[in-house]
Design a protein around this motif. Structure first.
Motif, PDB file in Angstrom:
ATOM      1  N   THR A 193       0.831  -1.204   0.000  1.00 20.69           N
ATOM      2  CA  THR A 193       0.000   0.000   0.000  1.00 20.69           C
ATOM      3  C   THR A 193       0.867   1.255   0.000  1.00 20.69           C
ATOM      4  O   THR A 193       0.641   2.193  -0.776  1.00 20.69           O
ATOM      5  CB  THR A 193      -0.919   0.003   1.238  1.00 20.69           C
ATOM      6  N   ALA A 197       1.286   3.786  -3.238  1.00 17.60           N
ATOM      7  CA  ALA A 197       0.855   5.173  -3.051  1.00 17.60           C
ATOM      8  C   ALA A 197       1.878   6.142  -3.642  1.00 17.60           C
ATOM      9  O   ALA A 197       1.522   7.188  -4.192  1.00 17.60           O
ATOM     10  CB  ALA A 197       0.646   5.456  -1.567  1.00 17.60           C
ATOM     11  N   ARG A 201      -4.742   7.228  -5.625  1.00 13.55           N
ATOM     12  CA  ARG A 201      -4.483   7.132  -4.194  1.00 13.55           C
ATOM     13  C   ARG A 201      -4.617   5.678  -3.755  1.00 13.55           C
ATOM     14  O   ARG A 201      -5.527   4.975  -4.217  1.00 13.55           O
ATOM     15  CB  ARG A 201      -5.456   7.994  -3.392  1.00 13.55           C
ATOM     16  N   ASN A 228      -4.688   3.356  -0.197  1.00  7.12           N
ATOM     17  CA  ASN A 228      -4.742   3.306   1.256  1.00  7.12           C
ATOM     18  C   ASN A 228      -5.176   1.927   1.711  1.00  7.12           C
ATOM     19  O   ASN A 228      -5.517   1.061   0.896  1.00  7.12           O
ATOM     20  CB  ASN A 228      -5.713   4.363   1.791  1.00  7.12           C
ATOM     21  N   LEU A 242     -12.301   6.714   2.539  1.00  8.40           N
ATOM     22  CA  LEU A 242     -11.025   6.734   1.819  1.00  8.40           C
ATOM     23  C   LEU A 242     -11.213   6.756   0.310  1.00  8.40           C
ATOM     24  O   LEU A 242     -10.327   7.220  -0.427  1.00  8.40           O
ATOM     25  CB  LEU A 242     -10.166   5.540   2.231  1.00  8.40           C
ATOM     26  N   SER A 286      -3.101   9.362   1.221  1.00  7.36           N
ATOM     27  CA  SER A 286      -2.611   8.227   0.448  1.00  7.36           C
ATOM     28  C   SER A 286      -1.439   7.605   1.182  1.00  7.36           C
ATOM     29  O   SER A 286      -0.658   8.297   1.841  1.00  7.36           O
ATOM     30  CB  SER A 286      -2.184   8.671  -0.957  1.00  7.36           C
ATOM     31  N   THR A 309      -1.665   5.437   3.676  1.00 10.11           N
ATOM     32  CA  THR A 309      -1.908   5.294   5.112  1.00 10.11           C
ATOM     33  C   THR A 309      -2.794   4.092   5.399  1.00 10.11           C
ATOM     34  O   THR A 309      -3.421   3.526   4.502  1.00 10.11           O
ATOM     35  CB  THR A 309      -2.555   6.568   5.691  1.00 10.11           C
TER      36      THR A 309
END
Length: 297
Positions: A176, A180, A189, A191, A239, A248, A250
């Motif tokens: 992830t 990102a 993006r 997440n 999100l 993005s 996270t």
């Protein structure tokens, strides 16, 4: 008569005209998320291995007035994933977002896990998610932007008893973060959402001898309860939404602060009055949600 409809906290029509792929959409959190996205105007494409489950959820969404399609696919198979994403694009003309929800594991100490068992869990929880994200990106999102939300797990402190899943989910967190950065220039993006102890149908897939442990897990959560599928879905929807356009790379935890429990700090579970307070009261927006059998009285 149609069901009352999903009670989302998000604005009606938020995803009107969007096509959103949801893997593992035939049950549990995936089913709930697909319902909420459809209620907010998206066309949801449910991906999974069980045609019967996918059709059942698609019919529910249709009965509620939403739009849904299905695509039977083993996400562990690279060629199948490529073909499935291409077929979705051929049918719908676009893919705007992916919810990488499909996953699964079983309870076993590390010393008893075979290479085959390890590979099966990693293939489902890590490799399959990577393949779906890569193909949605290269075939669609790279050209016009979009969002990916990967569903991981409560891996903080790791996962004794399910080390194969913990390793795979930790890998998905790293994926992830990497995606990102690499895909940001394309307006994509990426997440993740990490559910903690969620009262979902997945609980009923564990063996009967695990029932006592499953029922007792809420006592280790500072908020004193299980989370709901709808609370997890709301995190996913946020999100995916424009409100998260500067978020993005996270991981959004949905776990009632469980990983912060420490020896030396007494666990004072909320009393009945505190549990009914608006800030911590369970949110159950999913009109078709049911309590897992293992948690039923």
């Amino acid at each position: 008569m149609n069901a009352p409809g999903y009670r989302s906290v998000f604005a009606p029509g938020l995803f009107a005209g969007k096509v959103i792929v949801v893997t593992g959409g035939g049950s549990g959190i995936g089913r709930c998320t697909a319902h909420e996205l459809a209620a907010l105007g998206a066309t949801t494409v449910l991906v999974g291995r069980s045609a019967g489950k996918l059709y059942a959820v698609a019919n529910e969404i249709s009965d509620d007035g939403g739009l849904a399609d299905t695509a039977v696919c083993d996400i562990r198979n690279e060629d199948a994933v490529k073909q499935t994403v291409a077929a979705i694009l051929a049918t719908h003309g676009r893919i705007d977002a992916l919810v990488n929800n499909a996953g699964g594991q079983y309870i076993a100490p590390l010393a008893t896990i075979s290479a085959r068992g390890w590979d099966a869990v990693v293939a489902t929880n890590l490799t399959g998610g990577f393949l779906m994200a890569r193909e949605c990106y290269t075939q669609a999102l790279q050209a016009h932007g979009g969002a990916v939300v990967n569903i991981v797990a409560d891996i903080w402190g790791s996962m004794p008893g399910m080390g194969h899943s913990g390793a795979a989910r930790a890998g998905m967190v790293s994926f992830t973060e990497t995606a990102a950065v690499e895909w940001a220039a394309s307006g994509v993006r990426v997440n993740a959402v990490a559910p903690g102890y969620i009262a979902s149908s997945g609980m009923d897939h564990y063996p009967p001898e695990a029932a006592h442990m499953l029922r007792a897990m809420r006592k280790t959560v500072p908020l004193g309860r299980f989370g709901t599928e709808a609370e997890t879905s709301a995190a996913i929807v946020f999100l995916l939404s424009p409100a998260a356009s500067f978020i993005s790379g996270t991981v959004l935890r949905v776990d009632g602060a469980r990983p912060q429990v420490r020896m030396g700090w007494p666990m004072g579970l909320p009393d009945a009055q505190a549990a009914e307070h608006g800030a911590v009261k369970a949110f159950n927006g999913f009109h078709r949600g049911t309590v897992p059998k293992v948690l039923s009285p």
